[in-house]
Design an enzyme around this catalytic site. Sequence first.
Site, short mmCIF file in Angstrom:
data_model
loop_
_atom_site.label_atom_id
_atom_site.label_comp_id
_atom_site.label_asym_id
_atom_site.label_seq_id
_atom_site.Cartn_x
_atom_site.Cartn_y
_atom_site.Cartn_z
N HIS A 1 0.81 -1.22 0.00
CA HIS A 1 0.00 0.00 0.00
C HIS A 1 0.85 1.27 0.00
CE1 HIS A 1 0.40 -0.14 4.52
NE2 HIS A 1 0.38 1.16 4.37
N ASP B 1 -0.30 -7.42 1.14
CA ASP B 1 0.25 -6.08 1.35
C ASP B 1 1.75 -6.12 1.62
OD1 ASP B 1 0.49 -3.39 1.69
OD2 ASP B 1 -0.81 -3.25 3.45
N SER C 1 4.29 2.64 8.00
CA SER C 1 3.89 1.64 7.02
C SER C 1 5.09 1.11 6.26
CB SER C 1 2.93 2.27 6.00
OG SER C 1 1.62 2.38 6.48
#
Length: 260
Positions: free
Chosen positions: A77, A114, A209
């Site tokens: 992502h 992901d 992230s």
Amino acid sequence: MKVFLTILALAVASASAYESVVHPKDLSKVAKIEGRITNGYPAEEGKAPYTVGLGFSGGWWCGGSIISNEWVLTAEHCIGGDAVTVYFGATWRTNAQFTHWVGSGNFITHGSADIALIRIPHVDFWHMVNKVELPSYNDRYNDYNEWWAVACGWGGTYDGSPLPDYLQCVDLQIIHNSECASYYGTGTVGDNIICVRVVDGKGTCGGDSGGPLVTHDGSKLVGVTNWVSGAGCQAGHPAGFQRVTYHLDWIRDHTGIAYY
């Protein structure tokens, strides 16, 4: 038909009882680039030489892990834009030992999980810039339940804080997927996910992230930062990572990296 509708209603009610999750990258932004380890501690120079900062051309910030002289592992992502600037060996985020600009032709996305790879120009290793090892194939079925691990990234120390540019780390305990699924459901917490407890507000958030989760014992990369509770990073609810052992074949097939 009435029985079917009753069962369907119960299923919907049950599903709605679970919490939502959010990618840390997509949390609401403050004045500076968002990205944080909440309630962690400042990292001394060289503590996590495998951690890189990723500044994408679209304007967002993520983390990543050096897994060889030519590859960085991150979250899917995070991937986007025409290019990324990779910050190597940075303790102070904007004062890296060096940077590399990498075009989008060097991005490899998974497609159904992901996790992603970035091919980087060859880098030489030293105490400030080094790789982290993946788990070996002998450990591919190790769930790491109750193991302690460390996550590192650049960011603020509480929900909504601006980004302090100094690298932060936090020690976290891995939990069983069933405990994590009790918050989010098995639709979110599948076999490809590894979760950690968030105690006293200590956890991952913001532009963390894609960053690393590395075991204290053996210093193996077991997780890639994916999501936190939709209730907020400091809500005290588990945080989720891609489980690296689940993806060892995929990583090997694209990079040739494997430990036996």
